[in-house]
Design a protein around this motif. Structure first.
Motif, PDB file in Angstrom:
ATOM      1  N   SER A  18       0.832  -1.209   0.000  1.00 59.41           N
ATOM      2  CA  SER A  18       0.000   0.000   0.000  1.00 59.41           C
ATOM      3  C   SER A  18       0.862   1.252   0.000  1.00 59.41           C
ATOM      4  CB  SER A  18      -0.935   0.018   1.210  1.00 59.41           C
ATOM      5  OG  SER A  18      -1.918  -0.982   1.091  1.00 59.41           O
ATOM      6  N   CYS A  19       1.942   1.224   0.772  1.00 60.27           N
ATOM      7  CA  CYS A  19       2.867   2.352   0.810  1.00 60.27           C
ATOM      8  C   CYS A  19       3.430   2.615  -0.587  1.00 60.27           C
ATOM      9  CB  CYS A  19       3.995   2.071   1.797  1.00 60.27           C
ATOM     10  SG  CYS A  19       5.286   3.335   1.840  1.00 60.27           S
ATOM     11  N   ILE A  20       3.892   1.554  -1.246  1.00 61.83           N
ATOM     12  CA  ILE A  20       4.476   1.695  -2.581  1.00 61.83           C
ATOM     13  C   ILE A  20       3.443   2.209  -3.578  1.00 61.83           C
ATOM     14  CG2 ILE A  20       5.498   0.436  -4.532  1.00 61.83           C
ATOM     15  CD1 ILE A  20       6.640  -1.555  -2.401  1.00 61.83           C
ATOM     16  N   THR A  21       2.294   1.537  -3.652  1.00 60.58           N
ATOM     17  CA  THR A  21       1.313   1.872  -4.684  1.00 60.58           C
ATOM     18  C   THR A  21       0.649   3.227  -4.444  1.00 60.58           C
ATOM     19  OG1 THR A  21      -0.373   0.549  -3.532  1.00 60.58           O
ATOM     20  CG2 THR A  21       0.843  -0.520  -5.319  1.00 60.58           C
ATOM     21  N   MET A  24       3.182   5.795  -5.579  1.00 59.38           N
ATOM     22  CA  MET A  24       3.357   5.783  -7.028  1.00 59.38           C
ATOM     23  C   MET A  24       2.113   6.293  -7.766  1.00 59.38           C
ATOM     24  SD  MET A  24       6.450   5.009  -7.471  1.00 59.38           S
ATOM     25  CE  MET A  24       6.818   5.733  -5.863  1.00 59.38           C
ATOM     26  N   ALA A  25       0.931   5.980  -7.240  1.00 65.55           N
ATOM     27  CA  ALA A  25      -0.305   6.457  -7.867  1.00 65.55           C
ATOM     28  C   ALA A  25      -0.400   7.975  -7.803  1.00 65.55           C
ATOM     29  CB  ALA A  25      -1.515   5.828  -7.185  1.00 65.55           C
ATOM     30  N   ALA A  26       0.092   8.553  -6.706  1.00 63.67           N
ATOM     31  CA  ALA A  26       0.006  10.005  -6.516  1.00 63.67           C
ATOM     32  C   ALA A  26       1.163  10.757  -7.177  1.00 63.67           C
ATOM     33  CB  ALA A  26      -0.018  10.332  -5.022  1.00 63.67           C
ATOM     34  N   GLY A 350       3.618  14.154  -0.067  1.00 61.54           N
ATOM     35  CA  GLY A 350       4.655  13.140   0.103  1.00 61.54           C
ATOM     36  C   GLY A 350       5.187  12.605  -1.218  1.00 61.54           C
ATOM     37  N   ALA A 351       4.294  12.406  -2.204  1.00 61.15           N
ATOM     38  CA  ALA A 351       4.707  11.854  -3.493  1.00 61.15           C
ATOM     39  C   ALA A 351       5.602  12.830  -4.253  1.00 61.15           C
ATOM     40  CB  ALA A 351       3.468  11.517  -4.324  1.00 61.15           C
ATOM     41  N   GLU A 352       5.277  14.096  -4.180  1.00 59.91           N
ATOM     42  CA  GLU A 352       6.107  15.110  -4.839  1.00 59.91           C
ATOM     43  C   GLU A 352       7.495  15.159  -4.194  1.00 59.91           C
ATOM     44  OE1 GLU A 352       6.109  19.920  -5.885  1.00 59.91           O
ATOM     45  OE2 GLU A 352       4.449  19.039  -4.733  1.00 59.91           O
TER      46      GLU A 352
END
Length: 365
Positions: A18-21, A24-26, A350-352
């Protein structure tokens, strides 16, 4: 840039995946080719989760059956595909297998990402620490305690287990829909748990707590989400118990967030955890959580979390469940979301940040 994520425990629909996806989705994946490695026969739900996040699934399924074959297969893959960043997720120095393979393959950026505060194989972990400390080039951790466990006094970067807040927020219609789907009465108190059926999650104790709760209130249900190596054993325990008609096993589901609206209280009596992402998700959904005091206190980013010792009686846990004053989850959303964003758990930010770290690391090697 090519990035390979390696969850060392295998490709399961669990917290690490879940952390990875979610990240990556965001993430803006312009100029990024992201892959996730399956070191096992991957669950279909997990594979679909990876694909929906915009990543590819790669399979080298020998880690637990033939680690030497796995090691050299991974080396060949990394060389052939010219992977720029290997991002390894685990909870012990056994991550050295992947990190050394990446080092031999000429991969300049090797990230070790700690997701726990202890591990099952401590003797092997201790033996591999000297190799591990030389094999990684960047250290990540889900929280400060997980970082200290894995890296000691060495520098590490905290990557909070961010979530899409809108995805997990309470939804009154979902509450009705999923209670109907599970055949649970509108008036019932529903206790939930999300996690793999393994030793760490302590399902036996969880059942004991629910048995005590059931004695006090028959209009209660326990919903167990997930699968794992101990699921048949736990199902057998339930079949032989007085609570068999009030325990529901959902199996693996790919829309856990939708189900959370149907629950009232969440339990996590784990023997140990790093920074459990499920507890973050439960708080976003406005759910009170009773969590083992062996779990890092960092997961309590709102007042919804209460810590309790699993050395206490199951009856004591049951009393605490009954004593919880259930809030209007619709009205409390804004205050909760403010706390969650302030703590750094908004996945968009976080994704950025993670994307910038990736590109920064490749520029410095």
């Amino acid at each position: 840039m090519k990035v390979l994520h390696i969850p060392t425990g295998g490709l399961f629909s669990d917290g690490i995946l879940s952390c990875i996806t979610d990240y990556m989705a965001a993430m803006d994946k312009t100029d990024l080719d992201v892959r996730v490695l399956a070191t096992n026969k991957a669950e279909d739900v997990a594979v679909q989760k990876v694909k929906r996040s915009g990543c590819k699934v790669v399979s080298i399924p020998y880690r637990k059956t033939n680690i030497v074959k796995y090691f050299f297969s991974l080396c060949r893959y990394l060389v052939r595909e010219k992977i720029d960043i290997v991002h390894v997720h685990g909870s012990s120095a056994i991550m050295s297998v992947e990190l050394v393979a990446a080092m031999l393959a000429g991969c300049k950026v090797r990230i070790a990402h700690s997701h726990n505060t202890t591990c099952e194989h401590q003797e092997v972990d201790k033996l591999l620490r000297p190799i591990f400390n030389r094999a990684y080039t960047k250290a990540f951790a889900c929280g400060s305690e997980a970082g200290k466990w894995m890296f000691g006094n060495r520098e590490f970067v905290i990557i909070p287990n961010g979530r899409d807040i809108k995805k997990y927020e309470y939804n009154a219609q979902n509450r009705i829909n999923y209670r109907n789907k599970l055949k649970i009465p509108k008036s019932a108190l529903v206790v939930g748990h999300v996690g793999r059926f393994n030793v760490q999650k302590n399902h036996e104790y969880l059942l004991q707590v629910f048995e005590e709760l059931y004695k006090k209130d028959r209009n209660t249900y326990l919903v167990l989400v997930g699968t794992g190596e101990k699921i048949d054993e736990i199902k057998d325990l339930v079949k032989k118990s007085t609570i068999r008609d009030n325990v529901i096993f959902t199996g693996v589901i790919d829309n856990v967030a939708d189900y959370l609206s149907a629950f009232d209280v969440m339990l996590l009596p784990s023997l140990y955890e790093g920074l459990p992402m499920v507890v973050i998700e439960w708080q976003i959904a406005g759910l009170p959580c009773i969590v083992s005091d062996t779990v890092t206190k960092e997961c309590a980013i709102t007042p919804l979390v209460k810590f309790k010792s699993i050395k206490e009686s199951p009856e004591s846990w049951a009393r605490n469940i009954i004593d919880i004053s259930l809030q209007d989850r619709e009205k409390s959303k804004d205050v909760l979301f403010s706390s969650i964003r302030k703590a750094g758990y908004d996945i968009e930010f976080g994704a950025e940040r993670l994307r910038n770290i990736y590109f920064g690391l490749t520029k410095t090697v």
